[in-house]
Design a protein around this motif. Structure first.
Motif, PDB file in Angstrom:
ATOM      1  N   UNK B 285     -17.127  -5.126  -9.982  1.00 34.47           N
ATOM      2  CA  UNK B 285     -17.123  -5.158  -8.524  1.00 34.47           C
ATOM      3  C   UNK B 285     -15.734  -4.776  -7.990  1.00 34.47           C
ATOM      4  N   UNK B 286     -14.700  -5.350  -8.620  1.00 29.34           N
ATOM      5  CA  UNK B 286     -13.333  -5.019  -8.187  1.00 29.34           C
ATOM      6  C   UNK B 286     -13.049  -3.539  -8.393  1.00 29.34           C
ATOM      7  N   UNK B 287     -13.532  -3.012  -9.527  1.00 27.01           N
ATOM      8  CA  UNK B 287     -13.279  -1.609  -9.852  1.00 27.01           C
ATOM      9  C   UNK B 287     -13.923  -0.684  -8.816  1.00 27.01           C
ATOM     10  N   UNK B 288     -15.087  -1.094  -8.309  1.00 28.13           N
ATOM     11  CA  UNK B 288     -15.814  -0.245  -7.355  1.00 28.13           C
ATOM     12  C   UNK B 288     -15.466  -0.576  -5.907  1.00 28.13           C
ATOM     13  N   UNK B 289     -14.602  -1.562  -5.693  1.00 22.59           N
ATOM     14  CA  UNK B 289     -14.272  -2.001  -4.345  1.00 22.59           C
ATOM     15  C   UNK B 289     -13.610  -0.876  -3.547  1.00 22.59           C
ATOM     16  N   UNK B 290     -14.281  -0.364  -2.525  1.00 21.40           N
ATOM     17  CA  UNK B 290     -13.681   0.744  -1.777  1.00 21.40           C
ATOM     18  C   UNK B 290     -12.407   0.317  -1.040  1.00 21.40           C
ATOM     19  N   UNK B 291     -12.220  -1.012  -0.810  1.00 19.48           N
ATOM     20  CA  UNK B 291     -11.007  -1.461  -0.129  1.00 19.48           C
ATOM     21  C   UNK B 291      -9.756  -1.157  -0.925  1.00 19.48           C
ATOM     22  N   UNK B 292      -9.893  -1.139  -2.274  1.00 16.90           N
ATOM     23  CA  UNK B 292      -8.723  -0.925  -3.123  1.00 16.90           C
ATOM     24  C   UNK B 292      -8.166   0.490  -2.984  1.00 16.90           C
ATOM     25  N   UNK B 293      -8.944   1.408  -2.414  1.00 14.89           N
ATOM     26  CA  UNK B 293      -8.509   2.804  -2.319  1.00 14.89           C
ATOM     27  C   UNK B 293      -7.394   2.984  -1.285  1.00 14.89           C
ATOM     28  N   UNK B 294      -7.202   2.009  -0.408  1.00 11.41           N
ATOM     29  CA  UNK B 294      -6.076   2.094   0.529  1.00 11.41           C
ATOM     30  C   UNK B 294      -6.380   2.848   1.803  1.00 11.41           C
ATOM     31  N   UNK B 295      -7.609   3.289   1.995  1.00 14.58           N
ATOM     32  CA  UNK B 295      -7.986   3.923   3.256  1.00 14.58           C
ATOM     33  C   UNK B 295      -7.801   5.429   3.267  1.00 14.58           C
ATOM     34  N   UNK B 296      -7.823   5.990   4.479  1.00 19.73           N
ATOM     35  CA  UNK B 296      -7.649   7.427   4.646  1.00 19.73           C
ATOM     36  C   UNK B 296      -6.186   7.728   4.914  1.00 19.73           C
ATOM     37  N   UNK B 297      -5.600   8.602   4.089  1.00 21.57           N
ATOM     38  CA  UNK B 297      -4.180   8.898   4.210  1.00 21.57           C
ATOM     39  C   UNK B 297      -4.042  10.203   4.977  1.00 21.57           C
ATOM     40  N   UNK B 298      -3.395  10.146   6.134  1.00 21.20           N
ATOM     41  CA  UNK B 298      -3.207  11.359   6.946  1.00 21.20           C
ATOM     42  C   UNK B 298      -2.004  12.101   6.394  1.00 21.20           C
ATOM     43  N   UNK B 299      -2.216  13.305   5.892  1.00 22.25           N
ATOM     44  CA  UNK B 299      -1.109  14.074   5.318  1.00 22.25           C
ATOM     45  C   UNK B 299      -0.793  15.274   6.201  1.00 22.25           C
ATOM     46  N   UNK B 300       0.462  15.671   6.200  1.00 25.02           N
ATOM     47  CA  UNK B 300       0.873  16.853   6.948  1.00 25.02           C
ATOM     48  C   UNK B 300       1.586  16.532   8.245  1.00 25.02           C
ATOM     49  N   UNK B 301       1.698  15.246   8.591  1.00 29.46           N
ATOM     50  CA  UNK B 301       2.349  14.848   9.837  1.00 29.46           C
ATOM     51  C   UNK B 301       3.793  14.424   9.581  1.00 29.46           C
ATOM     52  N   UNK B 302       4.621  14.501  10.618  1.00 26.97           N
ATOM     53  CA  UNK B 302       6.008  14.055  10.498  1.00 26.97           C
ATOM     54  C   UNK B 302       6.085  12.533  10.590  1.00 26.97           C
ATOM     55  N   UNK B 303       5.666  11.896   9.537  1.00 27.82           N
ATOM     56  CA  UNK B 303       5.595  10.443   9.494  1.00 27.82           C
ATOM     57  C   UNK B 303       4.401  10.064   8.648  1.00 27.82           C
ATOM     58  N   UNK B 304       4.425   8.833   8.137  1.00 23.16           N
ATOM     59  CA  UNK B 304       3.323   8.377   7.295  1.00 23.16           C
ATOM     60  C   UNK B 304       2.301   7.665   8.174  1.00 23.16           C
TER      61      UNK B 304
END
Lengths: 350, 350
Positions: B285-304
């Motif tokens: 269950x932990x391995x498949x937990x989508x929460x562990x993925x950290x969400x959607x990472x917006x790349x390409x912007x001047x800032x994280x």
């Protein structure tokens, strides 16, 4: 309720990684389940004769009489280019198997061979149903509420609105004729469910489907997770997205199965638990078995064409034959012709 | 090895379905793990003050000092149109949270709010990294060999070859800077691995990437199943395909988990087995937990910018904050700038 009328199915015995022995085993399974179906096996006459002879007691007299072997001197290789196969493999088991449908001798053809070659040869020999501009590959997926038809899974890399509408019609016709749903729920895969989402093709297709007169419930745009949730019976998308999604899901299912196996092997207790729950775990395995889906269903052609997975075994190939039989008995192509007319009534032929 | 230098993270406390209480719980988790990180919480001052006060013993003096509350009178609703939010919600917690990055006060921003609004406001306030024409949303997936970055997951509906190349560069930079892979394997999602497969955009991107001078191993075209198989560290596709694939996979994982639960509940033996194997099943269950993925990472912007799932809980939001910290400490944007220059060396700025 489907009528168990007489039906001839043509089979490419030389396709797939496992070869003719797998195909003949599958044929025996299917023939036992379908007493009124006859089969033509295309391939190496000697090899097929021996394989059938080995199974003569299992087959019995009556079943044996329902199988005809037709010799084809060559076969299409799994890695051959479709254009090459189309020009050079007219004496192959695949070409000949399709030809049996073209001549009217058989109503359906099943092959586990090269997908691209099967599509190219089927297009060339059978042609498209009137009113359909492109064929599509449909697959049946398990969902929380039963199953859903997903198309296109790879026949068309780029699709316009009209083609997506064709896919919706073909998917809906399949759901009615084969899955027995009187009024299938149909959705267009998109990045959101709001009307303004997506590119021109999906928005255009939605507009046409909203005003079309079709025996279906058009649900508008759906998101990827809605397929497994069982929100629709038919999910429509272009062949690029459909193919990548299908294969990603297959990969994910394997990954999860692998995780589960590894997790259950970890400790004595978990191994013991797995033994006690083995019945339940086997049921899960069957539920996730991609072989049960019946393969890739080619829709839009003048004839039923089913592509079994290249790496399939006898069980999977037998399911593919059964699906082809269901499609022919359900009158899938008559449904498509009738329903296509509902999109632009002015163009309907009497 | 990442240096645990001082870092300021800006947080939209009012986004997501669960509201500020969930965000404050997540913040406490993250703050306990990262002693050198400071946080600015944007949202309703009174509500946030009370939520922090309730947790004052858990926080302690030092941890409490690392959290600043900044009042924002409004919030962006989950169903608001991005264009509307961009014009009318400049006094919202989301806008202000991004503003903290724009002014340089913070290096990263995390929100569980409206994805479209977060992207529109981030684009507007932060702008794009030099040389990048479109931002992308990346997600991290589990694979048989570890994990893979998949992008774009929905920022761009239609993409040309140059944009796919940008995504490859950004994904590779993320895999190096954040996942710590010295030479990430990068593949372009396609309907087959042969060079001639796919549409102009993927073929064009492959051609550019083959001759680019980048710190990665370009694997050419990959198919969907190759992601879970761990064939690549970075899988690149357009936002339409990526979004539908991501959501379909999430739906499938839930479906399989549901099947497993139902199967294990079926009989006394299987229930007993499930109890014995509960440790293993929890690990799965932990391995498949989508929460562990950290969400959607917006790349390409001047800032994280990191977008946590709208329906997330404190655990998922805390992972999203951790991912934002990892991206900032890893110097993701410096990597992108440096690597983008490797695509067309003539355009590299000194």
């Amino acid at each position: 309720v489907k009528v168990a009328r007489e039906l001839m199915v043509s089979i490419d015995a030389m396709g797939g990684d496992a070869g003719p022995s797998m195909v003949v085993s599958a044929l025996v399974r299917s023939a036992q389940r379908h007493p009124s179906v006859k089969y033509i096996l295309h391939g190496d006459e000697t090899e097929l004769g021996e394989l059938l002879h080995k199974r003569r007691f299992k087959l019995g007299l009556h079943l044996g009489q329902r199988i005809t072997v037709r010799h084809a001197p060559t076969r299409v290789a799994m890695n051959e280019k479709p254009s090459y196969a189309l020009r050079r493999r007219r004496d192959s088991s695949m070409w000949r198997a399709i030809e049996s449908v073209k001549t009217g001798e058989a109503e359906a053809v099943v092959s586990a061979g090269n997908t691209g070659a099967l599509m190219a040869m089927s297009m060339y020999q059978l042609g498209l149903i009137d009113g359909i501009t492109r064929p599509a590959i449909a697959t049946v997926w398990p969902t929380q509420r039963g199953q859903a038809v997903v198309l296109d899974c790879g026949a068309n890399i780029e699709c316009d609105a009209e083609q997506l509408v064709d896919f919706a019609v073909m998917g809906e016709a399949f759901a009615r004729a084969v899955l027995g749903l009187p009024r299938p729920r149909v959705g267009l895969l998109n990045v959101g469910s709001e009307e303004l989402k997506g590119h021109d093709a999906v928005r255009g297709a939605a507009q046409i489907l909203r005003s079309a007169n079709l025996p279906m419930e058009f649900c508008g745009f759906i998101e990827g997770n809605h397929i497994a949730e069982g929100v629709v019976d038919v999910a429509v998308t272009d062949g690029f997205t459909g193919n990548i999604t299908l294969k990603t899901v297959e990969g994910t299912a394997k990954l999860i199965a692998g995780y589960l196996k590894a997790a259950l092997r970890r400790s004595f207790l978990s191994r013991l638990g797995a033994v006690l729950a083995s019945g339940a775990l086997m049921a899960l395995k069957r539920k996730l078995d991609p072989r049960a889906a019946g393969g890739g269903l080619f829709l839009g052609l003048n004839g039923v064409v089913v592509k079994s997975h290249g790496g399939t075994d006898a069980l999977g190939f037998a399911y593919a034959i059964d699906t082809a039989i269901d499609m022919a008995l359900g009158g899938i192509n008559k449904s498509i012709v009738a329903d296509r007319a509902g999109v632009s009534p002015g163009m309907a032929t009497p």
